[in-house]
Write an enzyme that holds these catalytic residues in place. Structure first.
Site, PDB file in Angstrom:
ATOM      1  N   PRO A   1       0.853  -1.203   0.000  1.00 39.24           N
ATOM      2  CA  PRO A   1       0.000   0.000   0.000  1.00 39.24           C
ATOM      3  C   PRO A   1       0.881   1.243   0.000  1.00 39.24           C
ATOM      4  O   PRO A   1       1.718   1.415   0.889  1.00 39.24           O
ATOM      5  CB  PRO A   1      -0.798  -0.136   1.306  1.00 39.24           C
ATOM      6  CG  PRO A   1       0.002  -1.054   2.166  1.00 39.24           C
ATOM      7  CD  PRO A   1       0.750  -1.969   1.252  1.00 39.24           C
ATOM      8  N   LEU A   2       0.706   2.086  -1.000  1.00 40.55           N
ATOM      9  CA  LEU A   2       1.590   3.235  -1.203  1.00 40.55           C
ATOM     10  C   LEU A   2       0.774   4.520  -1.161  1.00 40.55           C
ATOM     11  O   LEU A   2      -0.170   4.701  -1.941  1.00 40.55           O
ATOM     12  CB  LEU A   2       2.308   3.120  -2.553  1.00 40.55           C
ATOM     13  CG  LEU A   2       3.153   1.854  -2.725  1.00 40.55           C
ATOM     14  CD1 LEU A   2       3.504   1.631  -4.190  1.00 40.55           C
ATOM     15  CD2 LEU A   2       4.419   1.938  -1.882  1.00 40.55           C
TER      16      LEU A   2
ATOM     17  N   HIS B   1       8.816  -4.270   7.858  1.00 39.54           N
ATOM     18  CA  HIS B   1       9.666  -3.345   7.112  1.00 39.54           C
ATOM     19  C   HIS B   1      10.993  -3.233   7.858  1.00 39.54           C
ATOM     20  O   HIS B   1      11.008  -2.873   9.028  1.00 39.54           O
ATOM     21  CB  HIS B   1       8.981  -1.978   7.005  1.00 39.54           C
ATOM     22  CG  HIS B   1       9.723  -0.997   6.157  1.00 39.54           C
ATOM     23  ND1 HIS B   1       9.252   0.269   5.892  1.00 39.54           N
ATOM     24  CD2 HIS B   1      10.906  -1.079   5.508  1.00 39.54           C
ATOM     25  CE1 HIS B   1      10.102   0.910   5.126  1.00 39.54           C
ATOM     26  NE2 HIS B   1      11.121   0.109   4.884  1.00 39.54           N
TER      27      HIS B   1
ATOM     28  N   GLY C   1      11.498  -4.090   1.971  1.00 37.84           N
ATOM     29  CA  GLY C   1      12.588  -3.127   1.994  1.00 37.84           C
ATOM     30  C   GLY C   1      13.621  -3.342   0.906  1.00 37.84           C
ATOM     31  O   GLY C   1      14.271  -4.393   0.850  1.00 37.84           O
TER      32      GLY C   1
ATOM     33  N   CYS D   1       3.565   3.226  10.297  1.00 41.19           N
ATOM     34  CA  CYS D   1       3.615   4.515   9.601  1.00 41.19           C
ATOM     35  C   CYS D   1       4.485   5.492  10.392  1.00 41.19           C
ATOM     36  O   CYS D   1       4.242   5.726  11.583  1.00 41.19           O
ATOM     37  CB  CYS D   1       2.214   5.089   9.430  1.00 41.19           C
ATOM     38  SG  CYS D   1       2.195   6.706   8.616  1.00 41.19           S
TER      39      CYS D   1
ATOM     40  N   LYS E   1       1.153  -4.673   9.590  1.00 42.02           N
ATOM     41  CA  LYS E   1       2.409  -4.189   9.010  1.00 42.02           C
ATOM     42  C   LYS E   1       3.140  -3.374  10.066  1.00 42.02           C
ATOM     43  O   LYS E   1       2.563  -2.456  10.657  1.00 42.02           O
ATOM     44  CB  LYS E   1       2.156  -3.334   7.765  1.00 42.02           C
ATOM     45  CG  LYS E   1       3.413  -2.991   6.986  1.00 42.02           C
ATOM     46  CD  LYS E   1       3.068  -2.324   5.647  1.00 42.02           C
ATOM     47  CE  LYS E   1       4.311  -2.168   4.773  1.00 42.02           C
ATOM     48  NZ  LYS E   1       5.248  -1.169   5.293  1.00 42.02           N
TER      49      LYS E   1
END
Length: 688
Positions: A341-342, A495, A529, A426, A465
């Site tokens: 998701p970007l 990540h 990553g 985030c 995430k």
């Protein structure tokens, strides 16, 4: 004596393997040129000598100084001209009434008398004035007509001259086409209920209460009494309100223009709207001459009795009926190509492009829970799904278990999806400062409450995430990996960076492997990553067989054909013409999604430019001394193999704008653009 031919070195691991040439290469000015190994060690892209540009003079020129002063002056002007929200809303209403905005009904039919609201309509009905100021039609074919459906924008379409049947065709077929291709839209009825605090989250509230996560103000009886008082207070105005709504056309989605401002304003605060508990049947619809609210007033005592009865049942839910995580429908992520998701660029048209190029799993952009519960159309647009996305999930972000639980219940009821991902990594300040995102990594008990509440509310698989930790050098996911599974999550994406690190260093894949080794066998672990080639993909999966798959993020932004490279196990030396064809597909998808009228064209252009601010970082395979390209390489200034490739490699916004004009026509007067991500590499980008 002729120089020996240059060798091409292939990077098969983190170390560069190369065969030195017969003698050190030298530049035209006699200085010794650095070897490819030396350039790679400094994270500089080793581009072949014949494609390098000569050194440019110092950038500190009078023109640059003047442009900097102009930029500062414009910024100061923006501060001086700051307007209140009320004034901005008033100006938007005035603009709607101007000739720039033709009534949608009239635009569809071409008939000035087609609008059912007549003089009370918010938009202009002057067809001649609209056509006089409308920009020239774009070259090409209308995307809706190309799909064998009438265009829903009619006269307002920027391809109106190409319509075979003019503007007389109805939009019903086009609407059916869009419904068949895109789902997860927020209905007006549900949106109104969210606006008026009239949706009851039965499952979520029961789970929150059973987990003991209710706060001191969480009392259903008080909320019901408060709602009854509001109903009695407003009962005398219900008829007037219903009349006003019927006389006005549906409001436009102005929130889409202020999506970022809305996120900044709400800042993930627990919304009072989300905590209202009222019967879903309450609405403003008129039945037999009276509103539903008026009929509910007559049955206040009966409704209150029934609500209390339900609450008594919810107080002690039957835990034996709760589905165990192992009994839920699971998704096998094993070796599937997962598009991360970007934010901003990971929109529906971009995901469609990636699906065409080989992506298996797609996920919507991160959506804020409080904004979803408030019915913000701009936030719900992030949950849209295309029919080509056969394995699709949505990502949400919130700071409190009750907010997350209510959001997943609402999404599960209103949307078609395969899984829900909770973002706990985030790094954005506005998210972290309100206790969400990677801030949750410092609060394991809050993480537990959120995951348990979400998993207990819906049957859909819940994934998480995370980052390695909050502070640099203080990784902690390895100590939580087993707990994440016991709390109910079916998969976790790690990540390989901390929140403090952001993107300043390479991802720590050794730590990702360590977490995967400690994870329970039933918990799927995904790494994320710096994946930028099929070699990276192969190395990570072979180094740690317990990894289910790898999530691809920035690599897909820079070269979306990375999915094709992984599936075909090759380095694709893609040409500039092939890259332009991909951009054409994106523009076509964008016009279908955002519209082919003036606003839709400019929205498509804006997101195209945001994407081009990433694609310019790609260095063609044929220009490199060492392949494949690494994600952290900084390219020197170079020429492409043709003019288009040179233009695509430019880090100037002026060149990005010229590329957009090839696909969407000339930009409007006074148009400027600066990339949203505000990377230091593009602070100097001109607007041409």
């Amino acid at each position: 004596m002729d120089e020996s031919p240059k060798d091409i070195y292939v990077v098969t691991s983190l170390e560069t393997k190369a065969v030195p040439s017969s003698h050190p290469p030298s530049n035209s000015n006699g200085t010794t040129r650095q070897t490819p190994e030396e350039l790679v060690a400094r994270a500089i892209a080793p581009i072949k000598r014949e494609f390098l540009r000569p050194p440019l003079p110092s950038r500190t020129t009078q023109n640059d100084t003047a442009s900097d002063s102009n930029a500062k002056q414009s910024q100061s002007n923006v501060v001086k001209e700051k307007k209140s929200k009320r004034q901005l809303k008033r100006e938007r209403r005035q603009e709607q009434k101007s000739a720039l905005n033709l009534c949608p009904e009239i635009a569809k039919t071409g008939d000035a008398n087609a609008c059912p609201y007549k003089d009370k309509c918010r938009f202009s009905h002057d067809i001649q004035a609209f056509m006089a100021q409308k920009p020239a039609d774009l070259e090409g074919e209308c995307p809706f007509v190309k799909a064998d459906a009438p265009c829903p924008y009619g006269l307002a379409c920027r391809f109106a001259g190409m319509h075979e049947h003019g503007a007389s065709a109805a939009s019903a077929t086009a609407n059916v086409l869009k419904k068949n291709s895109e789902v997860n839209g927020l209905s007006k009825d549900v949106q109104k209920l969210l606006w008026k605090n009239k949706i009851r989250f039965t499952k979520a509230d029961a789970v929150i209460k059973s987990l003991g996560l209710t706060g001191p103000n969480w009392k259903i009886k008080k909320l019901i009494d408060k709602e009854e008082d509001e109903v009695v207070l407003n009962s005398s105005h219900v008829a007037d309100d219903s009349v006003d709504c019927s006389e006005c056309p549906p409001p436009t989605l102005s929130a889409a223009d202020n999506a970022q401002e809305a996120c900044a304003t709400n800042e993930l605060r627990p919304s009072k709207k989300a905590k209202s508990v009222v019967d879903e049947r309450c609405s403003d619809e008129v039945v037999d001459g009276a509103t539903v609210l008026e009929k509910d007033i007559e049955k206040n005592s009966t409704d209150t009795e029934s609500v209390h009865t339900v609450n008594d049942l919810l107080a002690e839910p039957d835990r034996s009926l709760k589905i165990h995580p192992r009994e839920k429908k699971l998704i096998d992520f094993k070796e599937k190509l997962y598009l991360a998701p970007l934010t901003t660029v990971g929109n529906l048209p971009f995901r469609r492009v990636c699906k065409m190029l080989g992506a298996d799993v797609t996920c919507g952009e991160m959506a804020m829970c409080t904004n979803l519960l408030q019915g913000q159309a701009s936030e719900w647009a992030l949950l849209r799904r295309h029919s080509s996305e056969d394995l699709f999930g949505v990502q949400i972000c919130g700071a409190h278990p009750d907010t997350i639980a209510r959001t997943v219940e609402l999404i599960d009821k209103e949307c078609a999806l395969d899984f829900i991902d909770i973002n706990m990594g985030c790094p954005i300040d506005i998210v972290v400062n309100k206790g969400a995102g990677s801030c949750l990594l410092t609060k394991p008990l809050r993480m537990k409450g959120i995951i348990e509440a979400a998993c207990g509310t819906v049957d859909k698989p819940i994934t998480v995430k995370v980052r390695t930790g909050y502070f640099e050098g203080k990784n902690r996911i390895d100590s939580l990996i087993a707990d994440i599974y016991s709390w109910g999550a079916t998969a976790v994406t790690i990540h390989g960076r901390s929140r403090q690190q952001r993107y300043s260093k390479l991802a720590d894949w050794d730590y990702i492997y360590q977490c995967a080794q400690k994870a329970p066998s039933a918990l799927q672990v995904l790494g994320n990553g710096d994946i930028f080639s099929h070699l990276d993909w192969n190395n990570h999966l072979s180094d740690c067989p317990k990894l289910s798959t790898c999530m691809i993020a920035r690599g897909a932004l820079i070269k979306p054909w990375l999915f094709t490279e992984i599936k075909e196990q090759r380095h694709w030396d893609i040409s500039s013409e092939e890259r332009l064809n991909i951009l054409e597909d994106y523009v076509r998808f964008g016009l279908e999604h955002w519209g082919s009228d003036k606003k839709g064209v400019e929205t498509t252009r804006h997101f195209l430019l945001e994407w081009l601010s990433y694609t310019c970082r790609y260095i063609p395979v044929g220009l490199l001394d060492v392949i494949p390209q690494r994600l952290n390489w900084r390219p020197p200034s170079y020429y492409g193999r043709d003019d288009l490739e040179t233009q695509m490699a430019s880090d100037s916004a002026a060149d990005w704008i010229r590329i957009s004009e090839m696909l969407l026509g000339k930009v409007p007067d006074g148009f400027t653009f600066a990339p949203k991500h505000k990377s230091n590499a593009y602070d100097r980008a001109e607007n041409g």
